[in-house]
Structure formats: C-alpha cells, structure tokens
Design a protein around this motif. Structure first.
Motif, PDB file in Angstrom:
ATOM      1  N   GLU A 119       0.839  -1.196   0.000  1.00  0.00           N
ATOM      2  CA  GLU A 119       0.000   0.000   0.000  1.00  0.00           C
ATOM      3  C   GLU A 119       0.876   1.249   0.000  1.00  0.00           C
ATOM      4  O   GLU A 119       0.597   2.208  -0.712  1.00  0.00           O
ATOM      5  CB  GLU A 119      -0.917  -0.011   1.224  1.00  0.00           C
ATOM      6  CG  GLU A 119      -1.957   1.079   1.192  1.00  0.00           C
ATOM      7  CD  GLU A 119      -2.958   0.958   2.327  1.00  0.00           C
ATOM      8  OE1 GLU A 119      -3.347   2.003   2.866  1.00  0.00           O
ATOM      9  OE2 GLU A 119      -3.339  -0.171   2.665  1.00  0.00           O
ATOM     10  N   THR A 120       1.927   1.230   0.826  1.00  0.00           N
ATOM     11  CA  THR A 120       2.887   2.334   0.855  1.00  0.00           C
ATOM     12  C   THR A 120       4.300   1.773   0.841  1.00  0.00           C
ATOM     13  O   THR A 120       4.542   0.649   1.277  1.00  0.00           O
ATOM     14  CB  THR A 120       2.719   3.232   2.106  1.00  0.00           C
ATOM     15  OG1 THR A 120       3.016   2.482   3.280  1.00  0.00           O
ATOM     16  CG2 THR A 120       1.335   3.838   2.182  1.00  0.00           C
ATOM     17  N   VAL A 121       5.227   2.601   0.322  1.00  0.00           N
ATOM     18  CA  VAL A 121       6.646   2.250   0.285  1.00  0.00           C
ATOM     19  C   VAL A 121       7.457   3.471   0.714  1.00  0.00           C
ATOM     20  O   VAL A 121       6.925   4.586   0.800  1.00  0.00           O
ATOM     21  CB  VAL A 121       7.087   1.773  -1.118  1.00  0.00           C
ATOM     22  CG1 VAL A 121       6.425   0.448  -1.473  1.00  0.00           C
ATOM     23  CG2 VAL A 121       6.814   2.826  -2.182  1.00  0.00           C
ATOM     24  N   PHE A 122       8.752   3.243   0.955  1.00  0.00           N
ATOM     25  CA  PHE A 122       9.635   4.296   1.467  1.00  0.00           C
ATOM     26  C   PHE A 122      10.852   4.489   0.572  1.00  0.00           C
ATOM     27  O   PHE A 122      11.881   3.849   0.776  1.00  0.00           O
ATOM     28  CB  PHE A 122      10.118   3.941   2.877  1.00  0.00           C
ATOM     29  CG  PHE A 122       9.045   3.849   3.909  1.00  0.00           C
ATOM     30  CD1 PHE A 122       8.662   4.970   4.636  1.00  0.00           C
ATOM     31  CD2 PHE A 122       8.423   2.647   4.175  1.00  0.00           C
ATOM     32  CE1 PHE A 122       7.675   4.882   5.613  1.00  0.00           C
ATOM     33  CE2 PHE A 122       7.441   2.548   5.145  1.00  0.00           C
ATOM     34  CZ  PHE A 122       7.060   3.669   5.866  1.00  0.00           C
ATOM     35  N   PRO A 123      10.791   5.364  -0.421  1.00  0.00           N
ATOM     36  CA  PRO A 123      11.995   5.686  -1.186  1.00  0.00           C
ATOM     37  C   PRO A 123      12.863   6.690  -0.420  1.00  0.00           C
ATOM     38  O   PRO A 123      12.363   7.439   0.426  1.00  0.00           O
ATOM     39  CB  PRO A 123      11.451   6.304  -2.468  1.00  0.00           C
ATOM     40  CG  PRO A 123      10.070   6.740  -2.161  1.00  0.00           C
ATOM     41  CD  PRO A 123       9.589   5.961  -0.979  1.00  0.00           C
ATOM     42  N   ALA A 124      14.145   6.708  -0.752  1.00  0.00           N
ATOM     43  CA  ALA A 124      15.065   7.706  -0.191  1.00  0.00           C
ATOM     44  C   ALA A 124      14.688   9.084  -0.735  1.00  0.00           C
ATOM     45  O   ALA A 124      13.858   9.209  -1.636  1.00  0.00           O
ATOM     46  CB  ALA A 124      16.499   7.353  -0.572  1.00  0.00           C
ATOM     47  N   CYS A 125      15.348  10.101  -0.181  1.00  0.00           N
ATOM     48  CA  CYS A 125      15.054  11.478  -0.606  1.00  0.00           C
ATOM     49  C   CYS A 125      16.313  12.295  -0.869  1.00  0.00           C
ATOM     50  O   CYS A 125      16.398  13.460  -0.503  1.00  0.00           O
ATOM     51  CB  CYS A 125      14.177  12.165   0.431  1.00  0.00           C
ATOM     52  SG  CYS A 125      12.460  11.634   0.371  1.00  0.00           S
ATOM     53  N   GLY A 126      17.319  11.661  -1.457  1.00  0.00           N
ATOM     54  CA  GLY A 126      18.485  12.425  -1.889  1.00  0.00           C
ATOM     55  C   GLY A 126      19.648  12.474  -0.929  1.00  0.00           C
ATOM     56  O   GLY A 126      20.654  13.104  -1.218  1.00  0.00           O
ATOM     57  N   SER A 127      19.528  11.828   0.225  1.00  0.00           N
ATOM     58  CA  SER A 127      20.646  11.766   1.170  1.00  0.00           C
ATOM     59  C   SER A 127      20.666  10.381   1.812  1.00  0.00           C
ATOM     60  O   SER A 127      19.698   9.629   1.706  1.00  0.00           O
ATOM     61  CB  SER A 127      20.513  12.844   2.251  1.00  0.00           C
ATOM     62  OG  SER A 127      19.452  12.534   3.132  1.00  0.00           O
ATOM     63  N   ALA A 128      21.754  10.095   2.491  1.00  0.00           N
ATOM     64  CA  ALA A 128      21.927   8.778   3.123  1.00  0.00           C
ATOM     65  C   ALA A 128      21.219   8.676   4.470  1.00  0.00           C
ATOM     66  O   ALA A 128      21.445   7.727   5.214  1.00  0.00           O
ATOM     67  CB  ALA A 128      23.416   8.476   3.287  1.00  0.00           C
ATOM     68  N   ASN A 129      20.361   9.637   4.772  1.00  0.00           N
ATOM     69  CA  ASN A 129      19.589   9.583   6.026  1.00  0.00           C
ATOM     70  C   ASN A 129      18.204  10.200   5.854  1.00  0.00           C
ATOM     71  O   ASN A 129      17.725  10.939   6.708  1.00  0.00           O
ATOM     72  CB  ASN A 129      20.359  10.273   7.167  1.00  0.00           C
ATOM     73  CG  ASN A 129      20.478  11.771   6.968  1.00  0.00           C
ATOM     74  OD1 ASN A 129      20.584  12.254   5.841  1.00  0.00           O
ATOM     75  ND2 ASN A 129      20.445  12.512   8.051  1.00  0.00           N
ATOM     76  N   SER A 130      17.544   9.852   4.745  1.00  0.00           N
ATOM     77  CA  SER A 130      16.220  10.431   4.481  1.00  0.00           C
ATOM     78  C   SER A 130      15.323   9.432   3.771  1.00  0.00           C
ATOM     79  O   SER A 130      15.793   8.474   3.163  1.00  0.00           O
ATOM     80  CB  SER A 130      16.365  11.685   3.608  1.00  0.00           C
ATOM     81  OG  SER A 130      16.903  11.339   2.341  1.00  0.00           O
ATOM     82  N   ALA A 131      14.031   9.691   3.846  1.00  0.00           N
ATOM     83  CA  ALA A 131      13.032   8.872   3.151  1.00  0.00           C
ATOM     84  C   ALA A 131      11.701   9.614   3.177  1.00  0.00           C
ATOM     85  O   ALA A 131      11.548  10.631   3.857  1.00  0.00           O
ATOM     86  CB  ALA A 131      12.877   7.506   3.814  1.00  0.00           C
ATOM     87  N   ILE A 132      10.742   9.068   2.430  1.00  0.00           N
ATOM     88  CA  ILE A 132       9.377   9.572   2.452  1.00  0.00           C
ATOM     89  C   ILE A 132       8.450   8.377   2.274  1.00  0.00           C
ATOM     90  O   ILE A 132       8.771   7.452   1.539  1.00  0.00           O
ATOM     91  CB  ILE A 132       9.137  10.631   1.341  1.00  0.00           C
ATOM     92  CG1 ILE A 132       7.762  11.293   1.497  1.00  0.00           C
ATOM     93  CG2 ILE A 132       9.323  10.037  -0.043  1.00  0.00           C
ATOM     94  CD1 ILE A 132       7.580  12.541   0.621  1.00  0.00           C
ATOM     95  N   GLU A 133       7.345   8.379   2.968  1.00  0.00           N
ATOM     96  CA  GLU A 133       6.362   7.310   2.794  1.00  0.00           C
ATOM     97  C   GLU A 133       5.350   7.760   1.749  1.00  0.00           C
ATOM     98  O   GLU A 133       4.740   8.828   1.887  1.00  0.00           O
ATOM     99  CB  GLU A 133       5.641   6.989   4.104  1.00  0.00           C
ATOM    100  CG  GLU A 133       4.678   5.823   3.956  1.00  0.00           C
ATOM    101  CD  GLU A 133       4.039   5.389   5.279  1.00  0.00           C
ATOM    102  OE1 GLU A 133       3.468   4.290   5.306  1.00  0.00           O
ATOM    103  OE2 GLU A 133       4.102   6.164   6.265  1.00  0.00           O
ATOM    104  N   LEU A 134       5.189   6.943   0.705  1.00  0.00           N
ATOM    105  CA  LEU A 134       4.269   7.264  -0.378  1.00  0.00           C
ATOM    106  C   LEU A 134       3.400   6.065  -0.723  1.00  0.00           C
ATOM    107  O   LEU A 134       3.866   4.926  -0.672  1.00  0.00           O
ATOM    108  CB  LEU A 134       5.042   7.664  -1.638  1.00  0.00           C
ATOM    109  CG  LEU A 134       5.916   8.914  -1.584  1.00  0.00           C
ATOM    110  CD1 LEU A 134       6.725   9.048  -2.863  1.00  0.00           C
ATOM    111  CD2 LEU A 134       5.084  10.157  -1.341  1.00  0.00           C
ATOM    112  N   THR A 135       2.158   6.337  -1.093  1.00  0.00           N
ATOM    113  CA  THR A 135       1.332   5.283  -1.665  1.00  0.00           C
ATOM    114  C   THR A 135       1.860   5.012  -3.076  1.00  0.00           C
ATOM    115  O   THR A 135       2.608   5.832  -3.635  1.00  0.00           O
ATOM    116  CB  THR A 135      -0.154   5.704  -1.751  1.00  0.00           C
ATOM    117  OG1 THR A 135      -0.255   6.803  -2.668  1.00  0.00           O
ATOM    118  CG2 THR A 135      -0.719   6.080  -0.382  1.00  0.00           C
ATOM    119  N   ILE A 136       1.441   3.919  -3.668  1.00  0.00           N
ATOM    120  CA  ILE A 136       1.883   3.618  -5.031  1.00  0.00           C
ATOM    121  C   ILE A 136       1.386   4.689  -6.013  1.00  0.00           C
ATOM    122  O   ILE A 136       2.164   5.166  -6.842  1.00  0.00           O
ATOM    123  CB  ILE A 136       1.472   2.190  -5.451  1.00  0.00           C
ATOM    124  CG1 ILE A 136       2.143   1.156  -4.522  1.00  0.00           C
ATOM    125  CG2 ILE A 136       1.817   1.929  -6.914  1.00  0.00           C
ATOM    126  CD1 ILE A 136       3.658   1.244  -4.404  1.00  0.00           C
TER     127      ILE A 136
END
Length: 154
Positions: A119-136
């Motif tokens: 339902e949701t996944v966590f891609p990184a956000c441009g650094s080695a200590n970041s992410a965002i939770e997004l639906t597909i």
C-alpha cells in the motif's frame, strides 16, 4: 545539496514537510528499514543503469533482485549499473540517497512491479539519512515515471 533538490521537487505539491530525516544512516535497505521501523521489502530502492548513453532509474521493492534476462528483454541491453562516481554526476543524488525525485534532466524513471504488493513504500530522498512514505499512486505521480516494468526475479 541533493536533499534540498528533493524538497524543492516536493514543494510543488506542498509536500516537502513529509520528507523524513534521520539521525542514523538509511543508505542501505537494512539501515532504512531499521530507521523507519518497517520491513526491508517496503523500502523502495532506486537502482541506476545506463541504456543507450542515457541514465535510467528503476525503483524496486527492497527485497527484489534484478533478473538479467528480464532486464535484457525489457531494455534490449545487458544490465549495466552506473559506477558510484557516475551516479551523482548523471542522476544528481549520491549513492545511498538515490531516488526518483529531483533528478537531473535526461534520466528516465521506471517502477518495477515488485512494488505493487504494498500500500505504501519508502523511497530515499536524496541523502543517506532520508526517506518519504508514499502510496503507489503517489510514487507514480511524484516520480514522473515513464512505465511499469517487470525486471526482477520472482
């Protein structure tokens, strides 16, 4: 700074505040899962390849592995990952923070079907200590993806 490019990308939709930053590394699937207190397979890892002199990104589930035969069938080329020093230069994000958001012009984004089971996944956000939770559907919208592909092992 790469994370700032990602935040600027999400600012277009007033979503920059959803970018998460951690006091620990999230550079690998295992580290990201620990930082987010989630399963490794829900980490959306972004792999970078070169196809016809152009960089492409393929976002897969954290537990997925590229199947060379499927890749070649899809892209008509042998899988050739970018070298770490090429990633920042061609994509705009450092290894460990590569994501499909705020990338340099000329790159194309593909989403692997291995992500569709969540339902949701966590891609990184441009650094080695970041992410965002997004639906597909959000991942589709904000990544500007070109197509869904099936390039991973079952």
């Amino acid at each position: 700074m790469s994370i700032e490019n990602v935040k600027a990308h999400f600012r277009k939709w007033d979503m920059e505040n959803r970018v998460l930053e951690f006091p620990v590394s999230s550079a690998t699937v295992t580290e990201a899962a620990l930082a987010l207190h989630t399963d490794e397979q829900r980490i959306a890892k972004t792999l970078s390849f070169m196809v016809d002199e152009q960089p492409i990104l393929i976002v897969t589930a954290g537990d997925a592995r590229v199947d060379n035969k499927k890749y070649k069938s899809t892209f008509h080329k042998k899988a050739s990952m970018l070298k770490p020093d090429q990633v920042l230069d061609l994509i705009g994000h450092p290894v460990g923070g590569v994501c499909p958001f705020g990338i340099k012009d000329g790159g194309s984004v593909y989403l692997d079907v291995s992500l569709k089971r969540f339902e949701t996944v966590f891609p990184a956000c441009g650094s080695a200590n970041s992410a965002i939770e997004l639906t597909i559907p959000e991942l589709e919208k904000y990544s500007g993806f070109k197509a869904w592909v099936d390039v991973c092992k079952e």
